[in-house]
Design an enzyme around this catalytic site. Structure first.
Site, mmCIF file in Angstrom:
data_model
loop_
_atom_site.group_PDB
_atom_site.id
_atom_site.type_symbol
_atom_site.label_atom_id
_atom_site.label_comp_id
_atom_site.label_asym_id
_atom_site.label_seq_id
_atom_site.Cartn_x
_atom_site.Cartn_y
_atom_site.Cartn_z
ATOM 1 N N HIS A 295 0.751 -1.285 0.143
ATOM 2 C CA HIS A 295 0.030 -0.025 -0.161
ATOM 3 C C HIS A 295 0.853 1.358 0.087
ATOM 4 O O HIS A 295 1.894 1.350 0.562
ATOM 5 C CB HIS A 295 -0.876 -0.101 0.915
ATOM 6 N N GLU B 172 -5.138 1.418 2.600
ATOM 7 C CA GLU B 172 -5.072 0.217 3.733
ATOM 8 C C GLU B 172 -5.032 0.575 5.199
ATOM 9 O O GLU B 172 -5.368 -0.070 5.901
ATOM 10 C CB GLU B 172 -3.697 -0.475 3.348
ATOM 11 N N ASP C 79 3.869 -6.548 3.666
ATOM 12 C CA ASP C 79 3.935 -5.489 4.692
ATOM 13 C C ASP C 79 4.931 -5.664 5.835
ATOM 14 O O ASP C 79 5.783 -6.203 5.609
ATOM 15 C CB ASP C 79 2.558 -5.510 5.335
ATOM 16 N N HIS D 260 4.208 1.984 13.411
ATOM 17 C CA HIS D 260 3.310 2.891 13.694
ATOM 18 C C HIS D 260 3.729 3.966 14.526
ATOM 19 O O HIS D 260 2.952 4.709 15.086
ATOM 20 C CB HIS D 260 1.937 2.703 14.156
#
Length: 388
Positions: free
Chosen positions: A91, A242, A263, A343
């Site tokens: 993504h 995504e 990913d 993240h």
């Protein structure tokens, strides 16, 4: 943590096209592409520019591609068999934020785009995309001055409601913000601030999933350069949503029987992800990945000496989940690069990205994992049995 399933890359046989492809895949090219991708802001909902970048890159490679109305990309690579075919997906969108309020103090309230913690937003340099152009600023906690708030800085809760954007503009009131053309709903991109160290580590925001995109593009370049024969048609997919859950829900077509998602793997206590190889995920929060496709990838990694491990992710989903939820009858699997601090302030080692790219390439050259998948609905004959 248990040891990874280490392998040694087999000696290069220049007569073997797969060996030549694996030799072509190197870290320098992946880093070059990654830094170009990182220079383009692409929070979910604001991905047009990076879509144009990838399409221009694909055009330069001479490959056929098409895009959806919103900008998801599908590359079409010819194989010996037209259908059923396979797809590999990563993504282009990243985490970001969105303006929710113009404040009386001349600052902006924000909410996250995608799932990420407020503590990793504090101090981030950002670009706010207004109707009249990009503007710069910094995400700060409401109590940001030690000379004013003293220890209250440490005791205020880490929450998005306690954050605001301090703009690098002469604005100190709601009226100033309106006059400067700021609006509720403006998109906010967070600076990635990439750094590549001599030891091969890459520190940056948004490695999820631009590192995966760079690995896929490097694998594609190597496959094309060596004219590697493909047993079935293969599609490279680049999705744009995504991080907010919809991902690969609308980019597939009915001929795809295998979907490989690329990913990040969560390098953390209690996980078995490989920080320097490729991690083959056996399951995530949505359930197990396809048994046959996942074990087929394990066999490929072992056969070609690609360092790898297996893991299960408890708080994680990827493009594969959105494809299944959209009603596609496909086998799905996930391979991932080892990512520390996902993240947040993320870190990956280039060896892991090389391992991912090499596994993508050898997967493209491998036969379908289950021969019966030429049929959708049909008789039981040829259907695999894992207990045999």
């Amino acid at each position: 943590m248990p040891p990874a399933d280490h392998g040694h890359l087999r000696p290069i046989d220049t007569r073997d096209p797969i060996s030549r492809v694996m030799r072509r895949i190197d870290g320098e090219r992946i880093i070059e592409l990654l830094l170009e991708l990182q220079a383009i802001p692409s929070p979910t909902g604001y991905t047009d520019t990076i879509v144009h970048y990838v399409c221009d890159h694909l055009k330069g490679l001479g490959v056929a591609y098409e895009i959806t109305r919103r900008g998801a990309i599908r590359v079409n690579l010819r194989g010996d068999v037209y259908s059923p075919d396979r797809a590999v997906v990563s993504h282009l969108d990243t985490l970001g934020a969105q303006v929710t309020e113009l404040k009386e103090n001349g600052r902006l309230s924000v909410r996250p785009v995608g799932t990420w913690a407020a503590r990793f937003a504090e101090g981030a340099r950002v670009t706010v995309f207004t109707d009249v152009g990009p503007r710069r600023g910094t995400i700060l906690p409401l109590k940001a001055s030690g000379h004013t708030f003293d220890t209250q800085i440490d005791t205020q809760p880490s929450h998005w409601d306690n954050l605001e954007i301090r703009l690098d503009e002469r604005v100190s009131s709601y009226g100033d913000l309106v006059g400067a053309r700021f609006n509720v709903g403006d998109m906010v991109a967070v600076d990635p601030q990439p750094e590549v160290t001599p030891a091969g580590f890459i520190n940056s925001r948004h490695l999820d999933d631009k590192a995966g995109v760079a690995s896929m593009l490097t694998a594609l370049e190597a496959v094309l350069a060596e004219e590697l024969p493909l047993p079935v048609d293969c599609h490279f997919l680049f999705t744009i949503s995504e991080e907010t859950g919809s991902g690969a829900s609308s980019i597939l077509h009915g001929d795809v029987s295998e979907l490989l998602s690329v990913d990040n793997a969560t390098v953390a206590p209690g996980q078995n992800s490989s920080e320097y190889g490729v991690t083959i995920a056996m399951g995530d929060m949505t359930g197990p990945f396809d048994y046959h496709l996942s074990h087929g990838l394990i066999n490929l990694a072992e056969r070609h000496g690609i360092e790898h491990s297996r893991d299960v992710f408890k708080h994680y989903r990827c493009d594969a989940a959105s494809a299944i939820e959209a009603g596609n009858d496909i086998r799905t699997a996930l391979i991932a690069f080892g990512l520390d601090g996902s993240h947040g302030w993320e870190r990956v080692h280039i060896d892991s990205l090389v391992a991912v790219a090499r596994l993508v390439a050898v997967y493209m050259a491998s036969p379908p994992v289950v021969a019966r998948d030429t049929q959708g609905l049909g008789p039981i004959e040829g259907f695999p049995n894992v207990q045999e």
